[in-house]
Design an enzyme around this catalytic site. Sequence first.
Site, mmCIF file in Angstrom:
data_model
loop_
_atom_site.group_PDB
_atom_site.id
_atom_site.type_symbol
_atom_site.label_atom_id
_atom_site.label_comp_id
_atom_site.label_asym_id
_atom_site.label_seq_id
_atom_site.Cartn_x
_atom_site.Cartn_y
_atom_site.Cartn_z
ATOM 1 N N ARG A 232 0.853 -1.179 0.000
ATOM 2 C CA ARG A 232 0.000 0.000 0.000
ATOM 3 C C ARG A 232 0.893 1.235 0.000
ATOM 4 O O ARG A 232 1.930 1.269 0.679
ATOM 5 C CB ARG A 232 -0.928 0.024 1.223
ATOM 6 C CG ARG A 232 -2.047 -1.003 1.180
ATOM 7 C CD ARG A 232 -3.088 -0.665 0.121
ATOM 8 N NE ARG A 232 -4.247 -1.550 0.155
ATOM 9 C CZ ARG A 232 -4.400 -2.617 -0.608
ATOM 10 N NH1 ARG A 232 -3.447 -2.962 -1.476
ATOM 11 N NH2 ARG A 232 -5.492 -3.348 -0.526
ATOM 12 N N GLU A 261 -2.786 7.665 -4.809
ATOM 13 C CA GLU A 261 -3.017 7.195 -6.182
ATOM 14 C C GLU A 261 -4.514 7.292 -6.520
ATOM 15 O O GLU A 261 -5.362 7.147 -5.633
ATOM 16 C CB GLU A 261 -2.538 5.744 -6.330
ATOM 17 C CG GLU A 261 -3.284 4.762 -5.416
ATOM 18 C CD GLU A 261 -2.713 3.349 -5.441
ATOM 19 O OE1 GLU A 261 -3.512 2.425 -5.673
ATOM 20 O OE2 GLU A 261 -1.491 3.174 -5.213
ATOM 21 N N HIS A 279 -0.812 0.091 -9.832
ATOM 22 C CA HIS A 279 -1.492 -0.815 -8.901
ATOM 23 C C HIS A 279 -2.072 -2.021 -9.641
ATOM 24 O O HIS A 279 -3.272 -2.312 -9.572
ATOM 25 C CB HIS A 279 -2.604 -0.074 -8.149
ATOM 26 C CG HIS A 279 -2.945 -0.712 -6.830
ATOM 27 N ND1 HIS A 279 -3.438 -0.006 -5.764
ATOM 28 C CD2 HIS A 279 -2.871 -1.997 -6.410
ATOM 29 C CE1 HIS A 279 -3.658 -0.813 -4.744
ATOM 30 N NE2 HIS A 279 -3.320 -2.042 -5.112
#
Length: 313
Positions: A232, A261, A279
């Site tokens: 994360r 993000e 991601h």
Amino acid sequence: MAIPLLVLIELAPEALAQLTGAGFALHLATTRAAREATIKAQGAQISAVLTNGSTGLAAAEMVAMAQLEIICAMGAGFEQIDVHAAQARGVVVTHGPGTNDASVADHAMTLLMSAARGIPQADAAVRRGEWNGARQPRPMISGKRLGILGLGNIGQQIARRGAQGFDMAVAYHNRLPVEGCHYRYCPTLVELAQWCDFLVVATPGGTGTRHLIDASVLRALGPEGFLINIARGSVVDTQALIAALQRKEMAGAALDVVEGEPDIPTELKALNNVILTPHIAGRSPEAVAATLRLVLDNLAAHFAGQPVLTPVP
């Protein structure tokens, strides 16, 4: 009658079709504005929510959904879901442990190798016609030291890939040593960073791990060390990382996740010693299919009056 399902994350058309085919009436709200508007207009009818760890679901949103029975998080993470508020309201919360572990571990090693060997930079240089300029010596991976922050399922898969695939020495840092684990345990994160050549972040997100990777850890990693984050973005102090990369206090970084993000700091994007991916570590077709299958199975079990398969503890 179709069960109202609020979908807060982007899904492929095939996945949406599977949810519809399973008997759910979908309410798609993948932007903040759409989310607020949909909850305000349709919240009273919503029985289930599909989200993920970083998108989450807040207590105030649950209050607006009086008929809410279950929240499903795609993937293992659930840090932004207010689990205590859900449990207080009798709402079941599930997640997807194990569904994308291999995919995330694969991506971690991909980023590690790409950062060490400078693959994106070399590719870009060749395309610019800078053949000789791209032929700079880059570090090997084999035989180097691999440090892992968070030796859970994903961390252990990364460790096996490093140790068995590249003959790397492996060490890790957790709050407590993992029972029966033969890898070296470092009681502090600074000690782990001082020891390793590559530091991979594989710990859960949330308030308990926020900014564990700070300026002191990055200094300990040193000018030949690389940071890889597939966990994360919140685990890494982004401003401290930018400063360390700008000053060449570390060799480089490869990030699949970044704080805030998809909005990425301009200073980070401008650096040529960082690799960024959007991601996608857990978004292989195999992992996506397994994750969706578990969501469907949990939803089916719940609305059939049976225990769900993977409740959040």
